[in-house]
Scaffold this active site. Structure first.
Site, PDB file in Angstrom:
ATOM      1  N   GLU A 179       0.817  -1.219   0.000  1.00  0.00           N
ATOM      2  CA  GLU A 179       0.000   0.000   0.000  1.00  0.00           C
ATOM      3  C   GLU A 179       0.851   1.270   0.000  1.00  0.00           C
ATOM      4  OE1 GLU A 179      -4.137  -1.141   2.242  1.00  0.00           O
ATOM      5  OE2 GLU A 179      -2.264  -1.592   3.306  1.00  0.00           O
ATOM      6  N   GLU A 188      -4.697  -9.412   4.033  1.00  0.00           N
ATOM      7  CA  GLU A 188      -5.425  -9.072   5.253  1.00  0.00           C
ATOM      8  C   GLU A 188      -6.639  -9.951   5.525  1.00  0.00           C
ATOM      9  OE1 GLU A 188      -3.121  -5.370   4.141  1.00  0.00           O
ATOM     10  OE2 GLU A 188      -4.255  -6.913   3.092  1.00  0.00           O
TER      11      GLU A 188
END
Length: 695
Positions: free
Chosen positions: A146, A167
């Site tokens: 990210e 995640e």
């Protein structure tokens, strides 16, 4: 976000920062980029992330690490000489995401602060007023990917081993921009793959080359000079000589179709047991129409919501097992007792033996000798290893020199005496029959040195009995791999009644060198994973034989097991499943059941219960005899009954001392059977279901 808001976040982050956090420093240096004569100078502020540890401990982002990065970005933005920013990592690692251990201890409030802080810091890379570049020089997971996604441009090393957003596997959602940025960069279909499908497929990731093809990066470079090539590429991008073009994202029906596919995958893989998976799909769906601010705010809300779920607590427990307990196996002897392994012998040259040979030669880089009954089998085994090495070469995962060296280290023989005499470690991978294995070890013991360790890859048979007729039974140790060998992390190391600490220490040292998760198991039928899966399949088969339709039983375990029971049977093979159950029923006839229907399926040489189209094979259906008084359960009743059986077996195994603690049962089921993080493996789920106390 206003300056006041960021300042408040920074203050709160300092308050919750944990001493346990392994801080990732952000080192800023200026790099002058090459420009054409007469063109204005371009100075890039290169931020290198480095936690000061070796490659086994990747960079992570906790509160203090985010503060470090924030300081470096602010310094680069404030320096008038710097015209652009770049972010990269220490050799071969950008970052592995959030430091979950340091963050979770603070509870939902801390998670909220770190979620907002991550967004605030990362987005400075794209909103700071200077062009930014993410140089993905290796592993980049979760927040590690990210941080690069927030940059205006990205390059990636083609050999980077793992990029992804895992995640959902952990009971979370991508929370530092990934759930919004990825679908808007590479489309909803690719976002579903990266955010939903891959994490729910045992945490699958993509390589650097694959990430480039997906559109996550704008350029792909190889070699040790990746960073230099990336900087040379950045210069013309900044001057306008190179224009970065990206595929347009389809925001029409294709987006909605991808979201529908994501929902189907989430439901099929989790059965609704993981709220994170469903919420991640919602975030992808909404990213189609939301602004960036709205998307990031939704990620913050989602992370805070997930931090209050039992699934996240179970995930953190599982994550801790894989990160810490796996590296310090309970009960392992003093490592200084281990003997060096400079040559390996493998008895057998079939598929399993050949997979072992490939693993040993790649990880240990010592001579490996395959042995079998005739030259044709030996040649076939060696050819398999050579072909697999050639595949790795073709994919760019190894170079020509290493490929040549590894192939030269693998050989085969029909004569144990000629090649095993100087072996330090001999492992058998022959037919799962006690008589055959005893005979093999008797032959091997005659030709190897007194110090040679004898290992067995048996999946269920007694190590003690296997060694009982040898002159030196103390050197025999169980060394049980899971299939496919290259993929499954678990290695069960089994101690027989006479196994010495030296043999055990050598086995653990070798397992570590093979990069496997090693767990000490006391000699008992089928050890850990196959015993628990055996109880699972035994109870499932009994329920089917009593009258519940196969389809109902097969669909009862979504969200509990990584695959349905009859998919598992097809994967391992009905004959192997039957053999394991027979072994366990012989040892524990009061608890384990040998299904007559499964015996008939094996006798009929059927490879699976279901046809490729997902329907029950009519020939198998004919073999499933209905009882005179069928007992038909619904899916919930099936699930509860089978989980009660697993709770019973887990408790018995702990009472018997098969493993040191419940943590080892869970670590084994996660790494050897693919049980989910969000359930905490097995025992955390059983506790949540009210089926016992294991911790």
């Amino acid at each position: 976000m206003s300056t006041t808001d960021i300042s408040s976040l920074l203050t709160r982050a300092q308050e919750i920062s944990a001493d346990a956090e392994r801080v990732t420093r952000a080192h800023l240096r200026k790099v002058t980029l090459p420009v054409a004569a007469g063109a204005p100078a371009q100075v890039l502020g290169l931020i290198t992330l480095d936690n000061g540890e070796d490659h086994t401990k990747p960079n992570t982002f906790g509160p203090r690490s985010l503060l470090e990065l924030n300081t470096a970005i602010d310094a680069a933005l404030a320096d008038d000489e710097i015209t652009a920013l770049g972010v990269t990592g220490k050799p071969f690692i950008l970052a592995a995401g959030a430091d979950l251990t340091s963050i979770a201890g603070g509870g939902p409030d801390a998670v909220r602060v770190v979620a907002e802080l991550g967004h605030a810091v990362f987005r400075k890379l794209g909103d700071g007023g200077k062009p930014s570049f993410g140089f993905i020089n290796g592993l980049a997971l979760g927040g590690g990917l990210e941080v690069a996604l927030h940059c205006d441009y990205r390059t990636v090393m083609d050999s980077a081993p793992a990029l992804g957003l895992p995640e959902v596997m952990l009971g979370l959602v991508p929370g530092w921009g990934g759930a919004y940025l990825v679908p808007n960069l590479v489309g909803a279909e690719n976002a579903v793959k990266l955010i939903i499908e891959n994490p729910l497929n045992n945490g699958r990731t993509v390589s650097g080359k694959a990430a480039f093809k997906l559109g996550l990066a704008d350029a792909c470079f190889s070699g040790a000079d990746f960073l230099e090539q990336s900087l040379l590429w950045a210069a013309p991008v900044l001057s306008g000589e190179t224009t970065v073009e990206r595929a347009e994202v389809d925001r029409g029906a294709a987006w909605d179709e991808a979201v529908a596919r994501g929902r189907a995958i989430a439901e099929a893989r989790t059965g609704g047991a993981s709220p994170a998976a469903a919420l991640a799909v919602d975030l992808i769906a909404a990213a189609k129409d939301r602004t960036r601010d709205e998307g990031f705010a939704a990620e913050n809300d989602a992370l805070e919501a997930m931090s209050r779920t039992p699934e996240l607590l179970a995930s953190l427990y599982a994550f801790d097992l894989v990160q810490k307990r796996a590296k310090r196996p309970a009960g392992a002897p003093d490592r200084t007792l281990a003997r060096p392994v400079t040559k390996v012998g493998i008895v057998g040259a079939g598929l399993m033996a050949s997979q072992l040979a490939l693993l040993f030669v790649r990880r240990l880089e010592v001579p490996v000798v395959l042995n079998d009954l005739d030259q044709e089998r030996v040649d076939k085994g060696v050819a398999y290893v050579h072909a697999e090495i050639d595949k790795l070469l073709a994919k760019g995962r190894i170079g020509q020199d290493k490929a040549n060296r590894h192939k030269a280290l693998v050989s085969g023989t029909v004569d144990k005496a000629s090649e095993f005499a100087d072996a330090d470690f001999v492992i058998e991978a022959v037919f799962e029959d006690m008589g055959v294995k005893k005979s093999v070890f008797a032959e091997v013991e005659k030709v190897v040195s007194p110090d040679c360790i004898l290992a067995t890859n048996t999946s269920s048979l007694s190590i003690t009995e296997m060694a009982s007729e040898l002159t030196h039974p103390e050197r025999v140790v169980g060394f049980h791999f899971f299939n496919p060998v290259a993929v499954m992390p678990l290695l069960e190391i089994v101690r027989g009644e006479q196994t010495s600490d030296t043999a055990l220490a050598t086995a653990f040292a070798t397992g570590k060198a093979l990069k496997k998760t090693t767990i000490l198991v006391q000699d008992s039928p089928s050890f850990i994973v196959n015993r628990l899966l055996g109880r699972f399949m035994s109870d499932v088969s009994r329920i089917v034989d009593e009258g519940t339709p196969v389809q109902v039983v097969d669909g009862a375990f979504a969200g509990v097991t990584p695959m349905s029971p009859f998919t598992l049977i097809a994967l391992v093979g009905p004959a192997i499943a039957l053999h394991n159950t027979e072994t366990l029923a012989g040892a524990f006839p009061d608890r384990f059941y040998v299904s007559p229907a499964l015996e008939r399926v094996v006798a009929a040489r059927k490879a699976a219960y279901f046809a490729p189209d997902g329907t029950l094979d009519p020939e198998v259906e004919a073999l499933l005899e209905q009882p005179a008084e069928p007992v038909v359960l619904d899916a919930a009743e099936v699930r509860t009954r089978v989980l009660k059986g697993l709770a019973d077996e887990a408790r018995i195994m702990l009472d018997e001392g098969v493993v040191a603690a419940a943590e080892d049962l869970d670590l084994a089921m996660i790494t050897g059977a693919g049980f989910s993080f969000w359930n905490g493996g097995l025992t955390m789920l059983l506790e949540r279901e009210g089926l016992g106390k294991f911790h």
